[in-house]
Design a protein around this motif. Sequence first.
Motif, PDB file in Angstrom:
ATOM      1  N   LEU A   8      35.365 -99.572  98.426  1.00 28.68           N
ATOM      2  CA  LEU A   8      35.273 -98.905  97.122  1.00 28.68           C
ATOM      3  C   LEU A   8      34.326 -97.775  96.990  1.00 28.68           C
ATOM      4  O   LEU A   8      34.496 -96.910  96.339  1.00 28.68           O
ATOM      5  N   GLU A   9      33.011 -98.355  97.604  1.00 28.12           N
ATOM      6  CA  GLU A   9      32.009 -97.407  97.495  1.00 28.12           C
ATOM      7  C   GLU A   9      31.019 -97.480  98.621  1.00 28.12           C
ATOM      8  O   GLU A   9      30.748 -98.721  99.068  1.00 28.12           O
ATOM      9  N   VAL A  10      30.381 -96.527  99.188  1.00 28.92           N
ATOM     10  CA  VAL A  10      29.162 -96.792 100.036  1.00 28.92           C
ATOM     11  C   VAL A  10      27.829 -96.201  99.257  1.00 28.92           C
ATOM     12  O   VAL A  10      27.889 -95.285  98.724  1.00 28.92           O
ATOM     13  N   LEU A  11      26.808 -97.264  99.366  1.00 30.55           N
ATOM     14  CA  LEU A  11      25.585 -97.089  98.793  1.00 30.55           C
ATOM     15  C   LEU A  11      24.474 -96.832 100.145  1.00 30.55           C
ATOM     16  O   LEU A  11      24.674 -97.692 100.736  1.00 30.55           O
ATOM     17  N   ALA A  12      23.601 -95.664 100.360  1.00 31.72           N
ATOM     18  CA  ALA A  12      22.713 -95.765 101.235  1.00 31.72           C
ATOM     19  C   ALA A  12      21.392 -95.707 100.424  1.00 31.72           C
ATOM     20  O   ALA A  12      21.111 -94.524  99.858  1.00 31.72           O
ATOM     21  N   ASP A  13      20.370 -96.313 100.951  1.00 31.75           N
ATOM     22  CA  ASP A  13      19.177 -96.219 100.166  1.00 31.75           C
ATOM     23  C   ASP A  13      18.213 -96.785 101.268  1.00 31.75           C
ATOM     24  O   ASP A  13      17.780 -98.085 101.372  1.00 31.75           O
ATOM     25  N   ARG A  14      17.459 -95.905 101.720  1.00 28.33           N
ATOM     26  CA  ARG A  14      16.412 -95.952 102.782  1.00 28.33           C
ATOM     27  C   ARG A  14      17.319 -96.619 103.938  1.00 28.33           C
ATOM     28  O   ARG A  14      18.001 -95.819 104.616  1.00 28.33           O
ATOM     29  N   ALA A  15      16.644 -97.600 104.455  1.00 29.50           N
ATOM     30  CA  ALA A  15      17.281 -98.217 105.540  1.00 29.50           C
ATOM     31  C   ALA A  15      18.405 -99.196 105.358  1.00 29.50           C
ATOM     32  O   ALA A  15      18.708-100.001 106.297  1.00 29.50           O
ATOM     33  N   VAL A  16      18.965 -99.454 104.072  1.00 32.56           N
ATOM     34  CA  VAL A  16      19.942-100.208 103.823  1.00 32.56           C
ATOM     35  C   VAL A  16      21.164 -99.560 103.399  1.00 32.56           C
ATOM     36  O   VAL A  16      21.126 -98.412 102.618  1.00 32.56           O
ATOM     37  N   VAL A  17      22.203 -99.937 103.816  1.00 32.35           N
ATOM     38  CA  VAL A  17      23.597 -99.414 103.699  1.00 32.35           C
ATOM     39  C   VAL A  17      24.455-100.519 103.189  1.00 32.35           C
ATOM     40  O   VAL A  17      24.520-101.566 103.718  1.00 32.35           O
ATOM     41  N   LEU A  18      25.064-100.458 102.044  1.00 30.51           N
ATOM     42  CA  LEU A  18      26.003-101.173 101.285  1.00 30.51           C
ATOM     43  C   LEU A  18      27.362-100.648 101.109  1.00 30.51           C
ATOM     44  O   LEU A  18      27.205 -99.670 100.804  1.00 30.51           O
ATOM     45  N   PHE A  19      28.253-101.806 101.316  1.00 32.72           N
ATOM     46  CA  PHE A  19      29.725-101.410 100.944  1.00 32.72           C
ATOM     47  C   PHE A  19      30.165-102.442  99.792  1.00 32.72           C
ATOM     48  O   PHE A  19      29.701-103.394  99.561  1.00 32.72           O
ATOM     49  N   ARG A  20      30.684-101.286  98.718  1.00 35.26           N
ATOM     50  CA  ARG A  20      31.202-102.253  97.617  1.00 35.26           C
ATOM     51  C   ARG A  20      32.731-102.678  98.080  1.00 35.26           C
ATOM     52  O   ARG A  20      33.539-101.782  98.060  1.00 35.26           O
TER      53      ARG A  20
ATOM     54  N   ASP B  58      26.021-105.946 102.711  1.00 32.30           N
ATOM     55  CA  ASP B  58      25.537-105.203 103.724  1.00 32.30           C
ATOM     56  C   ASP B  58      26.616-104.652 104.812  1.00 32.30           C
ATOM     57  O   ASP B  58      27.342-105.413 105.403  1.00 32.30           O
ATOM     58  N   ALA B  59      26.424-103.434 105.296  1.00 36.73           N
ATOM     59  CA  ALA B  59      27.289-102.749 106.244  1.00 36.73           C
ATOM     60  C   ALA B  59      27.392-103.260 107.538  1.00 36.73           C
ATOM     61  O   ALA B  59      28.080-103.178 108.190  1.00 36.73           O
ATOM     62  N   ALA B  60      25.955-104.033 107.902  1.00 34.83           N
ATOM     63  CA  ALA B  60      25.833-104.708 108.924  1.00 34.83           C
ATOM     64  C   ALA B  60      26.978-105.506 109.393  1.00 34.83           C
ATOM     65  O   ALA B  60      27.293-106.057 110.541  1.00 34.83           O
ATOM     66  N   MET B  61      27.644-106.224 108.116  1.00 38.71           N
ATOM     67  CA  MET B  61      28.616-107.173 108.441  1.00 38.71           C
ATOM     68  C   MET B  61      29.922-106.731 109.029  1.00 38.71           C
ATOM     69  O   MET B  61      30.723-107.635 108.997  1.00 38.71           O
TER      70      MET B  61
END
Length: 124
Positions: free
Chosen positions: A32-44, A62-65
Amino acid sequence: MIVRCIKIINPATLAVVSEHPAVRIGEEYPVLEVLADRAVVLFRLPDRPGSTDPIDTPGLWDAAMFEVVSDRMPSCWVAELDEGRLTLAPREWQRPGFWEDYFDHVPTAVAEYGRLKAQIVDGA
């Protein structure tokens, strides 16, 4: 954009775990959404189908999942850069306070979420 869960990282402990009630290894999810903040990328991601919550409770993971199954980006996504944080999401969700309003069940935010979630899922 569609992703498949390949491992589970507990959001509270950051430990790799074998299961979590909100995600399942091998299952595919629309992003639904991608957030990238420094070294962390998150998927909603939306709730798993069959959730008993009266309102969808999209979580950040965590996008690494995940591995990407379909890299087709939803047409309603726009990019926003704010204080070094990059967001790919519908513009309506990027306004300050949107997620607080949504989780507080403010009717306009709930309606916007439902409309745009459907657009993202249908286009995924």
